[in-house]
Design an enzyme around this catalytic site. Structure first.
Site, PDB file in Angstrom:
ATOM      1  N   GLY A 135       0.843  -1.201   0.000  1.00  0.00           N
ATOM      2  CA  GLY A 135       0.000   0.000   0.000  1.00  0.00           C
ATOM      3  C   GLY A 135       0.870   1.239   0.000  1.00  0.00           C
ATOM      4  O   GLY A 135       1.329   1.691  -1.050  1.00  0.00           O
ATOM      5  N   GLY A 246      -2.634  13.750  -8.739  1.00  0.00           N
ATOM      6  CA  GLY A 246      -3.816  13.218  -8.061  1.00  0.00           C
ATOM      7  C   GLY A 246      -4.029  13.864  -6.703  1.00  0.00           C
ATOM      8  O   GLY A 246      -5.163  14.135  -6.300  1.00  0.00           O
ATOM      9  N   GLY A 347     -25.753  18.432  16.482  1.00  0.00           N
ATOM     10  CA  GLY A 347     -26.231  17.593  17.584  1.00  0.00           C
ATOM     11  C   GLY A 347     -26.771  16.265  17.057  1.00  0.00           C
ATOM     12  O   GLY A 347     -26.219  15.693  16.110  1.00  0.00           O
ATOM     13  N   GLY A 348     -27.860  15.794  17.637  1.00  0.00           N
ATOM     14  CA  GLY A 348     -28.439  14.509  17.228  1.00  0.00           C
ATOM     15  C   GLY A 348     -28.750  14.457  15.740  1.00  0.00           C
ATOM     16  O   GLY A 348     -28.549  13.428  15.076  1.00  0.00           O
ATOM     17  N   GLU A 371      -4.568   7.937  -2.152  1.00  0.00           N
ATOM     18  CA  GLU A 371      -3.541   8.687  -2.891  1.00  0.00           C
ATOM     19  C   GLU A 371      -2.427   9.173  -1.958  1.00  0.00           C
ATOM     20  O   GLU A 371      -1.862  10.251  -2.136  1.00  0.00           O
ATOM     21  CB  GLU A 371      -4.176   9.805  -3.726  1.00  0.00           C
ATOM     22  CG  GLU A 371      -5.183   9.206  -4.707  1.00  0.00           C
ATOM     23  CD  GLU A 371      -5.543  10.083  -5.858  1.00  0.00           C
ATOM     24  OE1 GLU A 371      -4.727  10.937  -6.242  1.00  0.00           O
ATOM     25  OE2 GLU A 371      -6.648   9.897  -6.410  1.00  0.00           O
ATOM     26  N   GLU A 375       0.288  10.422   6.736  1.00  0.00           N
ATOM     27  CA  GLU A 375       1.647  10.092   7.202  1.00  0.00           C
ATOM     28  C   GLU A 375       2.623  10.102   6.014  1.00  0.00           C
ATOM     29  O   GLU A 375       3.749  10.590   6.140  1.00  0.00           O
ATOM     30  CB  GLU A 375       1.645   8.709   7.885  1.00  0.00           C
ATOM     31  CG  GLU A 375       0.889   8.675   9.213  1.00  0.00           C
ATOM     32  CD  GLU A 375      -0.636   8.787   9.095  1.00  0.00           C
ATOM     33  OE1 GLU A 375      -1.196   8.461   8.030  1.00  0.00           O
ATOM     34  OE2 GLU A 375      -1.273   9.219  10.080  1.00  0.00           O
TER      35      GLU A 375
HETATM   36  N1  CAA Z   1       7.979  12.277  -8.762  1.00  0.00           N
HETATM   37  C1  CAA Z   1       8.945  11.674  -9.509  1.00  0.00           C
HETATM   38  N2  CAA Z   1       9.806  10.746  -9.021  1.00  0.00           N
HETATM   39  C2  CAA Z   1       9.658  10.408  -7.716  1.00  0.00           C
HETATM   40  C3  CAA Z   1       8.675  10.976  -6.878  1.00  0.00           C
HETATM   41  C4  CAA Z   1       7.813  11.952  -7.465  1.00  0.00           C
HETATM   42  N3  CAA Z   1       6.851  12.534  -6.727  1.00  0.00           N
HETATM   43  N4  CAA Z   1       8.777  10.443  -5.643  1.00  0.00           N
HETATM   44  C5  CAA Z   1       9.794   9.588  -5.687  1.00  0.00           C
HETATM   45  N5  CAA Z   1      10.340   9.564  -6.942  1.00  0.00           N
HETATM   46  C6  CAA Z   1      11.478   8.785  -7.409  1.00  0.00           C
HETATM   47  C7  CAA Z   1      12.733   9.098  -6.573  1.00  0.00           C
HETATM   48  O1  CAA Z   1      13.441  10.175  -7.126  1.00  0.00           O
HETATM   49  C8  CAA Z   1      13.509   7.803  -6.670  1.00  0.00           C
HETATM   50  O2  CAA Z   1      14.178   7.780  -7.915  1.00  0.00           O
HETATM   51  P1  CAA Z   1      15.527   6.872  -8.165  1.00  0.00           P
HETATM   52  O3  CAA Z   1      15.076   5.495  -8.380  1.00  0.00           O
HETATM   53  O4  CAA Z   1      16.107   7.481  -9.393  1.00  0.00           O
HETATM   54  O5  CAA Z   1      16.377   7.037  -6.944  1.00  0.00           O
HETATM   55  C9  CAA Z   1      12.409   6.749  -6.711  1.00  0.00           C
HETATM   56  O6  CAA Z   1      11.214   7.400  -7.162  1.00  0.00           O
HETATM   57  C10 CAA Z   1      12.148   6.107  -5.369  1.00  0.00           C
HETATM   58  O7  CAA Z   1      11.852   7.155  -4.455  1.00  0.00           O
HETATM   59  P2  CAA Z   1      11.972   6.950  -2.893  1.00  0.00           P
HETATM   60  O8  CAA Z   1      13.319   6.377  -2.561  1.00  0.00           O
HETATM   61  O9  CAA Z   1      11.564   8.219  -2.248  1.00  0.00           O
HETATM   62  O10 CAA Z   1      10.888   5.804  -2.656  1.00  0.00           O
HETATM   63  P3  CAA Z   1      10.313   5.186  -1.325  1.00  0.00           P
HETATM   64  O11 CAA Z   1      10.168   3.743  -1.545  1.00  0.00           O
HETATM   65  O12 CAA Z   1      11.059   5.674  -0.134  1.00  0.00           O
HETATM   66  O13 CAA Z   1       8.771   5.735  -1.286  1.00  0.00           O
HETATM   67  C11 CAA Z   1       6.913   7.200  -1.189  1.00  0.00           C
HETATM   68  C12 CAA Z   1       8.359   6.965  -1.638  1.00  0.00           C
HETATM   69  C13 CAA Z   1       6.705   8.699  -1.302  1.00  0.00           C
HETATM   70  C14 CAA Z   1       6.648   6.757   0.230  1.00  0.00           C
HETATM   71  C15 CAA Z   1       5.949   6.448  -2.149  1.00  0.00           C
HETATM   72  O14 CAA Z   1       6.114   5.043  -2.039  1.00  0.00           O
HETATM   73  C16 CAA Z   1       4.506   6.811  -1.951  1.00  0.00           C
HETATM   74  O15 CAA Z   1       4.040   7.871  -2.373  1.00  0.00           O
HETATM   75  N6  CAA Z   1       3.707   5.917  -1.280  1.00  0.00           N
HETATM   76  C17 CAA Z   1       2.257   6.100  -1.160  1.00  0.00           C
HETATM   77  C18 CAA Z   1       1.574   5.386  -2.291  1.00  0.00           C
HETATM   78  C19 CAA Z   1       0.190   5.919  -2.556  1.00  0.00           C
HETATM   79  O16 CAA Z   1      -0.062   7.116  -2.520  1.00  0.00           O
HETATM   80  N7  CAA Z   1      -0.736   5.010  -2.854  1.00  0.00           N
HETATM   81  C20 CAA Z   1      -2.054   5.372  -3.203  1.00  0.00           C
HETATM   82  C21 CAA Z   1      -2.451   4.625  -4.468  1.00  0.00           C
HETATM   83  S1  CAA Z   1      -3.714   5.291  -5.439  1.00  0.00           S
HETATM   84  C22 CAA Z   1      -5.108   5.113  -4.551  1.00  0.00           C
HETATM   85  O17 CAA Z   1      -5.185   5.619  -3.464  1.00  0.00           O
HETATM   86  C23 CAA Z   1      -6.277   4.342  -5.088  1.00  0.00           C
HETATM   87  C24 CAA Z   1      -7.125   5.066  -6.043  1.00  0.00           C
HETATM   88  O18 CAA Z   1      -7.564   4.455  -7.013  1.00  0.00           O
HETATM   89  C25 CAA Z   1      -7.547   6.460  -5.828  1.00  0.00           C
END
Ligand code: CAA
Length: 389
Positions: A135, A246, A347-348, A371, A375
């Site tokens: 996730g 998004g 209220g209620g 999205e 956190e």
């Molecule tokens: N734009 C472009 N590139 C990006 C980026 C961005 N916003 N964020 C990260 N990157 C790139 C980084 O530069 C890095 O590149 P390299 O491989 O060249 O080093 C790579 O992606 C990996 O980045 P991180 O090391 O920062 O990755 P991470 O594993 O630590 O995770 C995170 C980053 C921000 C936590 C990400 O995993 C994240 O956003 N997680 C949440 C996922 C999410 O929002 N899910 C919702 C799904 S959609 C939904 O809700 C359902 C629906 O249908 C509506």
């Protein structure tokens, strides 16, 4: 609308905002409670929204869209969500998560085939990143696409696919090379009518109940090389870039829900009497209204600011990750604060399905989760500020 003098609102913005407001009031608000109760997909109103150009606002006219800018999209989405967040979710996924990725990374052939029908509202688009065991940590997915002749065979289970039960096409993120971790993820355009695309169980949700969500199972689904969006291994960056867009949409959705809850509370405080006076005359109520209004106005500025950053990025190619995460974090937390206060002020009655604040309260909750949770937004903001990414 107060434009604060900070944003370049044009007549075109005013027109789309008014058109969305009229449509939301006349066509969506009267049916919102009924579709929330039944959980049915509101196909007729979504089709009409397509005819009005709301399903592909930023998509150029040559690909079936309305050819407007990000601010226009945000203004229209805010108005739709003020009437019903479920309609807003369907609109947001079509515009932000589906059309944005295709516009930016798609080939001409992909745009003609997959973008045109969805941007014009004749078909529904979806986005599929999440899996049962992946996730927030989106880079750890287990689904696989394996080379097979001149194409790929895809297998695996995706979850929480918004519009999944009704989508005609979706953007799928799956692993082509697990040894490379997130750099082994690839994006594909998927046709839901092809063999191997199996719709799983529909999620029984707390809110946004008329926006259908389900699991999708891929069982030997065959994708052609021409259906690959971007290069092999580009998927994670495409997914993140699209999520940046998004998150602005979810900020606008949260803003719309909060405004609806605030306006209902204001009206109730002006008319409901207790202890011989209107309840708005009690400081306990009036101070709550003041805090609600203040946070809504701050959310509005952040969401419009993020929309402007995205618009600038179309020319400069710069990222707008920080602006998008800040807007989503603050607006979604505001929506929950405001809808909670709205229930309390009523209220209620606020706990009854006979008034819409009960629905606003349930609908607001998802904006802090999908999205990217609050956190995750804090993580993105802090990493950016600390210079860690
Ligand atoms: N734009 C472009 N590139 C990006 C980026 C961005 N916003 N964020 C990260 N990157 C790139 C980084 O530069 C890095 O590149 P390299 O491989 O060249 O080093 C790579 O992606 C990996 O980045 P991180 O090391 O920062 O990755 P991470 O594993 O630590 O995770 C995170 C980053 C921000 C936590 C990400 O995993 C994240 O956003 N997680 C949440 C996922 C999410 O929002 N899910 C919702 C799904 S959609 C939904 O809700 C359902 C629906 O249908 C509506």
């Amino acid at each position: 609308m107060s434009d604060h003098g900070l944003f370049p609102f044009t007549e075109e913005h005013e027109m789309i905002r008014q058109a969305a407001r009229d449509f939301a009031r006349n066509e969506i608000a009267p049916i919102a409670a009924e579709f929330d109760e039944s959980g049915e997909f509101p196909r007729k109103t979504i089709q009409k929204m397509g005819e009005m150009g709301f399903m592909g606002i930023e998509v150029p006219e040559q690909y079936g869209g309305a050819g407007m800018d990000t601010l226009a999209y945000v203004l229209a989405l805010e108005e739709i969500c003020k009437a019903d967040a479920s309609h807003g979710t369907i609109m947001s996924v079509n515009n932000s998560l589906y059309a944005n990725g295709l516009l930016r990374f798609g080939t001409e052939e992909q745009k003609q085939k997959y973008l045109r029908p969805v941007a014009s509202g004749k078909a529904v688009g979806a986005y599929s990143l999440t899996e049962p065991m992946s996730g927030s940590d989106a880079g750890t997915m287990r689904s696989r696409a394996i080379h097979d002749g001149d194409g790929y065979i895809i297998n695996g289970r995706k979850s929480w696919v918004t519009s999944g039960p009704v989508a005609d096409y979706l953007v799928l993120f799956t692993m082509t090379d697990p040894d490379k971790a997130h750099r082994g993820i690839t994006a594909f355009m998927i046709d839901a009518g092809k063999p191997g695309y199996v719709r799983g169980k529909k999620e029984p949700k707390l809110g946004i109940r008329a926006s259908a969500t389900c699991e999708i199972v891929f069982e030997d689904y065959r994708a052609d090389v021409t259906d690959r969006l971007g290069g092999e291994g580009d998927g994670f960056k495409i997914a993140m870039t699209v999520l940046d867009a998004g998150r602005i949409g979810i900020g606008a959705q949260a803003l719309g829900i909060a405004e609806a809850a605030y306006e209902a509370s204001l009206e109730y405080a002006r008319t409901r009497e207790a202890f011989g006076q209107k309840i708005g005359q009690f400081q306990g109520i009036s101070f709550q209204l003041a805090d609600m209004k203040t946070r809504i106005e701050a959310s509005r500025l952040l969401v419009y600011q993020a929309a402007q950053a995205k618009e600038r990025a179309k020319k400069t190619g710069e990222r707008f990750t920080l602006e998008a995460s800040i807007a989503k974090l603050f607006a979604s937390e505001t929506a929950c604060f405001v809808t909670d206060a709205a229930v309390q002020i009523h209220g209620g009655m606020g706990y009854s399905k006979e008034v819409p604040v009960e629905r606003y309260y349930r609908d607001a909750r998802i904006t802090r989760i999908y999205e990217g949770t609050s956190e995750i937004q804090r993580m993105v903001i802090a990493r950016s500020e600390l210079g860690l990414r």
